[in-house]
Enzyme design. Sequence first.
Site, short mmCIF file in Angstrom:
data_model
loop_
_atom_site.label_atom_id
_atom_site.label_comp_id
_atom_site.label_asym_id
_atom_site.label_seq_id
_atom_site.Cartn_x
_atom_site.Cartn_y
_atom_site.Cartn_z
N GLU A 194 0.84 -1.20 0.00
CA GLU A 194 0.00 0.00 0.00
C GLU A 194 0.88 1.25 0.00
O GLU A 194 1.86 1.33 0.73
CB GLU A 194 -0.86 -0.04 1.27
CG GLU A 194 -1.79 1.15 1.46
CD GLU A 194 -2.67 1.02 2.70
OE1 GLU A 194 -2.46 0.08 3.49
OE2 GLU A 194 -3.57 1.86 2.88
N CYS B 48 -6.02 -2.52 2.55
CA CYS B 48 -6.01 -2.42 4.00
C CYS B 48 -7.41 -2.67 4.58
O CYS B 48 -8.04 -3.66 4.24
CB CYS B 48 -5.42 -1.07 4.42
SG CYS B 48 -4.65 -1.10 6.06
N LYS C 225 -8.71 3.67 -2.99
CA LYS C 225 -9.33 3.21 -1.74
C LYS C 225 -10.59 4.02 -1.45
O LYS C 225 -10.58 5.25 -1.56
CB LYS C 225 -8.31 3.36 -0.60
CG LYS C 225 -8.69 2.71 0.71
CD LYS C 225 -7.54 2.84 1.71
CE LYS C 225 -7.87 2.22 3.05
NZ LYS C 225 -6.77 2.42 4.02
#
Lengths: 213, 335
Positions: free
Chosen positions: B44, B163, B129
């Site tokens: 990430e 995540c 995200k």
Amino acid sequence: MEPVKVAAVQAAPVLLDRDQTLGKVVALAEQAAAEGARLVAFPEAFVPGYPDWVWRTRPWDAEATALYARLFDQAVTVGSPATDVLAETAGRLQIWLAVGVDERDGGDSTIYNTLLHFAPDGSLAGRHRKLMPTGGDWLSRGNTTIIGPGGILYAEIDARQARAARQQFDPAGHYGRSDVLRLAVDTTPRSAASFGRRDEAAEPAPHRPGEVD
Amino acid sequence: MSALRVAAVQAAYVLMDRDATIDRVAELTAAAAREGAQLVVFPEVFVPGTPIWIDTQPIWEGDEDWFGLLAANAVVIGSPATERLAAIAAQHQVWLAVGVDEREEHGGTIYNTVLYFSPQGVLAGRHRKLVPTGSERTVWGMGDGSTLRVVDTGLGRIGGLTCWENYMPLARFHLYSQGVEVWIAPTLAVGDGWIATMQHLARENRMFVVGVNPVLHTDQIPAGFPHRERLLPPGFVERNGPWLEEGNTVVVAPSGTVLAGPVREREETLVADLDLTTIAIQRRHLDPAGHYNRPDVFRLHVDTSPRPAVVETPDTSLTQAPAAPPNVAAAQNGQ
């Protein structure tokens, strides 16, 4: 909301014997309540037990069919003396009582894998029929072979901790994206048939996509 | 057996230095390709790294120069930075998945984005995200529903979430419904709980899961980093240890069995062969977007349209020819 003591009961049913298994539920619930538990939870399909043979016999063999007939006979109907015993136990012990049962409707021959929730006031407060049986489950309707002695696990649960933890993550709240992802759930009860006069509402409960879309 | 060899790269970025970090991507991808990897996955926001001050300092307190560095080193799609990443994928003939701090060319907002480059050097997929976590909300914006696509590599269908997005069941379901076979989960999440999550996802959709973390030791903060002495408050290392990112990279099989890792507190590239033929066999047990779903009860609506802040409608009344009267138009259409 104060912390609450919960009891998770790992025990063996008296397989395919509803009344004897109900006797075990009552005895174990009494034991847990005496330890101060306010919520007592029993396993999946505990009354009268899990049809474990579905994983080890050929479907619809004569032997399996005989066992199915026995399961059907011993299954739990909501509103029968069997659920009265469970409701009375919850009310008498002043506990929430969650029990998995092989459930059948009074009128039909299908068995459901159902979880019943009884309240401390002795009412049936919730009922969940498993949506999708798994693999061999299909063959009877709906893994609970206890190896070795059973027992009751106790835990002190504080719901405030769960709420505080959701400051970090709340999947149906601040960590959801309802502008992008939206779940529609059809909560209409579905019966196979409905009866009534032609000039009355004899149709099954209508599917109203507008309400769930 | 149709096996896909994947490399999950647990490495340290060069904090807030885009070009030096892309040098690292080049060198680590080359090493993975030498081992025969066909899919190389980086963590990430690997380029140019995690804005670690958001977890070491009170928000917006003395972070001006650090955020300035982040903005200046963020990755703009179509810029020389993404051209370099595309060239790395093409040079080594691999699929390359890499997390970046992304921004629009003239934008002031940073997005947490994963880029997928094909062996042809094409940007084949992109995921912003959807929801940043906690303090991350002070540096990253939110993606829309237009970047939730599984990529068909020809070797397998790859996709995933970043995540804690992995804890968003509806987003997972949307990707499951697209037939994802190899789940890419770039993350900063540490500890055994995260490994349990990776195993849960593998079992839930009977797919391979590649969780990839960075590592960063306090000694790896560049010597010339601005206000380096302020970055970690007194007692921080004593309380938290010397690893700012301790790593947690793992590869999991559809059964939930860990194939490689988890590796922590060191740089290491995990290499694993994924036999994708096992997925269909495993899904006879459980197929959450297929036979183990109840579409008569649950239906997911996903808005996949791009959501620009502004949609311009040019005033064409002065330049367009007058419209024909309706009866003429109908006659011309033979109606």
